[in-house]
Design a protein around this motif. Structure first.
Motif, PDB file in Angstrom:
ATOM      1  N   GLU A   1       0.828  -1.204   0.000  1.00 58.74           N
ATOM      2  CA  GLU A   1       0.000   0.000   0.000  1.00 58.74           C
ATOM      3  C   GLU A   1       0.867   1.261   0.000  1.00 58.74           C
ATOM      4  OE1 GLU A   1      -3.926   1.376   2.443  1.00 58.74           O
ATOM      5  OE2 GLU A   1      -2.127   0.979   3.644  1.00 58.74           O
ATOM      6  N   PHE A   2       1.962   1.230   0.752  1.00 54.90           N
ATOM      7  CA  PHE A   2       2.867   2.374   0.824  1.00 54.90           C
ATOM      8  C   PHE A   2       3.395   2.737  -0.568  1.00 54.90           C
ATOM      9  CE2 PHE A   2       7.245   3.960   1.117  1.00 54.90           C
ATOM     10  CZ  PHE A   2       7.072   5.076   1.934  1.00 54.90           C
ATOM     11  N   VAL A   3       3.788   1.719  -1.345  1.00 52.02           N
ATOM     12  CA  VAL A   3       4.313   1.968  -2.689  1.00 52.02           C
ATOM     13  C   VAL A   3       3.238   2.549  -3.598  1.00 52.02           C
ATOM     14  CG1 VAL A   3       5.276   0.877  -4.758  1.00 52.02           C
ATOM     15  CG2 VAL A   3       6.097   0.213  -2.490  1.00 52.02           C
ATOM     16  N   LEU A   4       2.056   1.982  -3.540  1.00 52.03           N
ATOM     17  CA  LEU A   4       0.983   2.480  -4.402  1.00 52.03           C
ATOM     18  C   LEU A   4       0.638   3.932  -4.080  1.00 52.03           C
ATOM     19  CD1 LEU A   4      -1.393  -0.608  -4.653  1.00 52.03           C
ATOM     20  CD2 LEU A   4       0.080   0.341  -6.436  1.00 52.03           C
ATOM     21  N   LYS A   5       0.522   4.257  -2.806  1.00 48.60           N
ATOM     22  CA  LYS A   5       0.203   5.642  -2.433  1.00 48.60           C
ATOM     23  C   LYS A   5       1.324   6.587  -2.840  1.00 48.60           C
ATOM     24  CE  LYS A   5      -3.055   4.813   1.345  1.00 48.60           C
ATOM     25  NZ  LYS A   5      -3.321   4.976   2.804  1.00 48.60           N
ATOM     26  N   ALA A   6       2.562   6.112  -2.733  1.00 45.60           N
ATOM     27  CA  ALA A   6       3.709   6.951  -3.104  1.00 45.60           C
ATOM     28  C   ALA A   6       3.769   7.206  -4.607  1.00 45.60           C
ATOM     29  CB  ALA A   6       5.008   6.298  -2.636  1.00 45.60           C
ATOM     30  N   THR A   7       3.125   6.337  -5.383  1.00 46.56           N
ATOM     31  CA  THR A   7       3.140   6.514  -6.834  1.00 46.56           C
ATOM     32  C   THR A   7       1.799   7.000  -7.372  1.00 46.56           C
ATOM     33  OG1 THR A   7       2.701   4.125  -7.074  1.00 46.56           O
ATOM     34  CG2 THR A   7       4.989   4.855  -7.246  1.00 46.56           C
ATOM     35  N   GLY A   8       0.976   7.573  -6.485  1.00 45.29           N
ATOM     36  CA  GLY A   8      -0.196   8.300  -6.935  1.00 45.29           C
ATOM     37  C   GLY A   8      -1.543   7.624  -6.808  1.00 45.29           C
ATOM     38  N   TRP A   9      -1.584   6.383  -6.316  1.00 42.60           N
ATOM     39  CA  TRP A   9      -2.867   5.727  -6.113  1.00 42.60           C
ATOM     40  C   TRP A   9      -3.520   6.317  -4.861  1.00 42.60           C
ATOM     41  CZ3 TRP A   9      -4.267   0.691  -8.526  1.00 42.60           C
ATOM     42  CH2 TRP A   9      -3.362   0.300  -9.535  1.00 42.60           C
ATOM     43  N   ASN A  10      -4.813   6.599  -4.948  1.00 44.26           N
ATOM     44  CA  ASN A  10      -5.474   7.199  -3.782  1.00 44.26           C
ATOM     45  C   ASN A  10      -6.870   6.652  -3.491  1.00 44.26           C
ATOM     46  OD1 ASN A  10      -7.011   8.484  -5.803  1.00 44.26           O
ATOM     47  ND2 ASN A  10      -5.632  10.265  -5.806  1.00 44.26           N
ATOM     48  N   LYS A  11      -7.336   5.724  -4.312  1.00 43.39           N
ATOM     49  CA  LYS A  11      -8.656   5.149  -4.072  1.00 43.39           C
ATOM     50  C   LYS A  11      -8.496   3.799  -3.378  1.00 43.39           C
ATOM     51  CE  LYS A  11     -10.982   7.488  -7.875  1.00 43.39           C
ATOM     52  NZ  LYS A  11     -11.786   7.340  -9.116  1.00 43.39           N
ATOM     53  N   LYS A  12      -9.072   3.681  -2.186  1.00 39.92           N
ATOM     54  CA  LYS A  12      -8.898   2.498  -1.360  1.00 39.92           C
ATOM     55  C   LYS A  12      -9.313   1.220  -2.081  1.00 39.92           C
ATOM     56  CE  LYS A  12      -8.156   0.154   2.429  1.00 39.92           C
ATOM     57  NZ  LYS A  12      -6.772  -0.149   2.863  1.00 39.92           N
ATOM     58  N   VAL A  13     -10.422   1.269  -2.791  1.00 43.97           N
ATOM     59  CA  VAL A  13     -10.914   0.065  -3.482  1.00 43.97           C
ATOM     60  C   VAL A  13      -9.919  -0.379  -4.545  1.00 43.97           C
ATOM     61  CG1 VAL A  13     -12.714  -0.852  -4.991  1.00 43.97           C
ATOM     62  CG2 VAL A  13     -13.343   0.568  -3.031  1.00 43.97           C
TER      63      VAL A  13
ATOM     64  N   ALA B   1       8.713  -9.024  -2.543  1.00 45.64           N
ATOM     65  CA  ALA B   1       9.485  -8.012  -3.266  1.00 45.64           C
ATOM     66  C   ALA B   1       9.137  -8.028  -4.759  1.00 45.64           C
ATOM     67  CB  ALA B   1      10.978  -8.249  -3.058  1.00 45.64           C
ATOM     68  N   ILE B   2       8.911  -9.205  -5.306  1.00 47.98           N
ATOM     69  CA  ILE B   2       8.502  -9.301  -6.708  1.00 47.98           C
ATOM     70  C   ILE B   2       7.095  -8.737  -6.884  1.00 47.98           C
ATOM     71  CG2 ILE B   2       7.945 -10.918  -8.574  1.00 47.98           C
ATOM     72  CD1 ILE B   2      10.254 -12.688  -7.482  1.00 47.98           C
ATOM     73  N   ALA B   3       6.210  -9.052  -5.943  1.00 45.82           N
ATOM     74  CA  ALA B   3       4.859  -8.475  -5.994  1.00 45.82           C
ATOM     75  C   ALA B   3       4.929  -6.955  -5.987  1.00 45.82           C
ATOM     76  CB  ALA B   3       4.031  -8.979  -4.808  1.00 45.82           C
ATOM     77  N   ARG B   4       5.787  -6.411  -5.137  1.00 43.51           N
ATOM     78  CA  ARG B   4       5.960  -4.952  -5.077  1.00 43.51           C
ATOM     79  C   ARG B   4       6.437  -4.415  -6.426  1.00 43.51           C
ATOM     80  NH1 ARG B   4      10.419  -3.471  -0.963  1.00 43.51           N
ATOM     81  NH2 ARG B   4      11.611  -4.492  -2.618  1.00 43.51           N
ATOM     82  N   ALA B   5       7.355  -5.143  -7.064  1.00 41.70           N
ATOM     83  CA  ALA B   5       7.872  -4.703  -8.360  1.00 41.70           C
ATOM     84  C   ALA B   5       6.786  -4.706  -9.440  1.00 41.70           C
ATOM     85  CB  ALA B   5       9.032  -5.601  -8.787  1.00 41.70           C
ATOM     86  N   LEU B   6       5.769  -5.553  -9.275  1.00 43.93           N
ATOM     87  CA  LEU B   6       4.715  -5.677 -10.276  1.00 43.93           C
ATOM     88  C   LEU B   6       3.570  -4.683 -10.078  1.00 43.93           C
ATOM     89  CD1 LEU B   6       4.445  -9.575 -10.365  1.00 43.93           C
ATOM     90  CD2 LEU B   6       5.382  -8.121 -12.172  1.00 43.93           C
ATOM     91  N   LEU B   7       3.561  -3.970  -8.972  1.00 36.84           N
ATOM     92  CA  LEU B   7       2.397  -3.168  -8.593  1.00 36.84           C
ATOM     93  C   LEU B   7       1.923  -2.215  -9.685  1.00 36.84           C
ATOM     94  CD1 LEU B   7       3.155  -2.300  -4.862  1.00 36.84           C
ATOM     95  CD2 LEU B   7       1.138  -3.515  -5.713  1.00 36.84           C
ATOM     96  N   ASN B   8       2.842  -1.505 -10.306  1.00 33.20           N
ATOM     97  CA  ASN B   8       2.457  -0.503 -11.302  1.00 33.20           C
ATOM     98  C   ASN B   8       2.529  -1.023 -12.734  1.00 33.20           C
ATOM     99  OD1 ASN B   8       1.692   2.072  -9.959  1.00 33.20           O
ATOM    100  ND2 ASN B   8       3.699   1.818  -8.997  1.00 33.20           N
ATOM    101  N   SER B   9       2.390  -2.359 -12.887  1.00 36.60           N
ATOM    102  CA  SER B   9       2.370  -3.005 -14.204  1.00 36.60           C
ATOM    103  C   SER B   9       3.532  -2.535 -15.075  1.00 36.60           C
ATOM    104  CB  SER B   9       1.037  -2.729 -14.915  1.00 36.60           C
ATOM    105  OG  SER B   9      -0.038  -3.222 -14.165  1.00 36.60           O
ATOM    106  N   PRO B  10       4.766  -2.754 -14.612  1.00 35.27           N
ATOM    107  CA  PRO B  10       5.931  -2.240 -15.342  1.00 35.27           C
ATOM    108  C   PRO B  10       6.156  -2.966 -16.659  1.00 35.27           C
ATOM    109  CG  PRO B  10       6.655  -3.742 -13.634  1.00 35.27           C
ATOM    110  CD  PRO B  10       5.169  -3.569 -13.435  1.00 35.27           C
ATOM    111  N   ASP B  11       6.852  -2.287 -17.559  1.00 32.90           N
ATOM    112  CA  ASP B  11       7.219  -2.895 -18.831  1.00 32.90           C
ATOM    113  C   ASP B  11       8.466  -3.752 -18.696  1.00 32.90           C
ATOM    114  OD1 ASP B  11       5.255  -1.475 -20.591  1.00 32.90           O
ATOM    115  OD2 ASP B  11       6.302   0.270 -19.792  1.00 32.90           O
ATOM    116  N   LEU B  12       9.272  -3.472 -17.674  1.00 33.81           N
ATOM    117  CA  LEU B  12      10.576  -4.110 -17.523  1.00 33.81           C
ATOM    118  C   LEU B  12      10.825  -4.433 -16.056  1.00 33.81           C
ATOM    119  CD1 LEU B  12      13.527  -4.744 -18.578  1.00 33.81           C
ATOM    120  CD2 LEU B  12      14.030  -2.316 -18.153  1.00 33.81           C
ATOM    121  N   ILE B  13      11.315  -5.649 -15.783  1.00 33.99           N
ATOM    122  CA  ILE B  13      11.745  -6.037 -14.441  1.00 33.99           C
ATOM    123  C   ILE B  13      13.272  -6.101 -14.425  1.00 33.99           C
ATOM    124  CG2 ILE B  13      11.721  -7.839 -12.662  1.00 33.99           C
ATOM    125  CD1 ILE B  13       8.996  -6.655 -12.947  1.00 33.99           C
TER     126      ILE B  13
END
Length: 241
Positions: A115-127, A162-174
């Motif tokens: 959740e911390f990563v998502l909020k830090a990258t602009g997500w703000n809707k709890k659902v 850690a891999i889940a965290r890396a996938l959070l913002n649907s990246p093009d590259l790991i």
């Protein structure tokens, strides 16, 4: 939800990474010189070499942790030679970065880490946040571990988070920097199978490793950092490495 700029992650050559005549520096030391590298979208590529050979420094150059010195550099849609500081967060949002030492926040649960990563990258809707966290936890087979703290997990489980965290913002590259370095052989095999599945699902992966068992068992395109140079390795020679 904040998004990276709407640009293609692939250049006209079909590459998601393209470096031309790059010198990789660590402080005042040259660790790699004359680096020319092309990675196609959807590839899984190993970067191998001894400790200190430049593997991590190469990855840091790709996400602009180290200054760029070279003729040209293209990574996930960005010109990293001329990238502006304000655009570096957008560059990194198009990547997922996995480290050897997990780098999870020890005082927070798995869910709160994500959740911390998502909020830090602009997500703000709890659902939406909750839905995305559940999606990535399911993707790494950790759906029932969200309430646990990192110290309550095994090393392999922490790396899955850690891999889940890396996938959070649907990246093009790991970019994975020695992701199996702290794991036993059985856990390493399980983690590699997970990374291969993620690759088959469409993610490009560039993985730094010096684990010879991994590159022999899970063979794929391999490049080597040696004597300050980056060279292709013939797959037929893997067993000799």
């Amino acid at each position: 939800m904040a998004q990276a700029k709407d640009i293609s992650p692939i250049n006209e050559n079909g590459n998601i990474i393209e470096l031309q005549d790059v010198t990789v520096m660590q402080e005042d030391n040259i660790v790699l010189r004359d680096v020319n590298l092309e990675v196609k979208a959807g590839e899984f590529v190993y970067v191998i070499g001894r400790v200190g050979s430049g593997k991590s420094s190469l990855l840091k150059t790709l996400y602009s942790e180290l200054p760029f010195d070279g003729r040209a550099g293209f990574v996930v849609g960005y010109d990293i030679k001329n990238i502006k500081p304000k655009d570096i967060p957008f560059l990194r949002r198009r990547m997922g970065i996995v480290f050897q030492d997990f780098q999870l926040l020890s005082d927070r649960s798995v869910y709160d880490n994500l959740e911390f990563v998502l909020k830090a990258t602009g997500w703000n809707k709890k659902v939406e946040i909750d839905k995305r966290i559940r999606e990535v936890l399911a993707q790494v087979d950790m759906i029932n571990k969200g309430y646990k703290k990192p110290h309550q997990l095994s090393g392999g489980e922490q790396q899955r988070i850690a891999i889940a965290r890396a996938l959070l913002n649907s990246p093009d590259l790991i970019l994975a920097d020695e992701p199996t370095g702290n794991l036993d052989p059985d856990t390493t095999n399980e983690l590699m199978q997970l990374l291969i599945k993620i690759n088959k699902d469409g993610k490009t992966i560039l993985m730094a490793t010096h684990n010879h068992n991994v590159i022999n068992r899970f063979k794929t395109r391999t490049i080597e950092c040696e004597n300050s140079m980056l060279n292709a390795i013939d797959p037929q020679k893997f067993d000799e490495i």
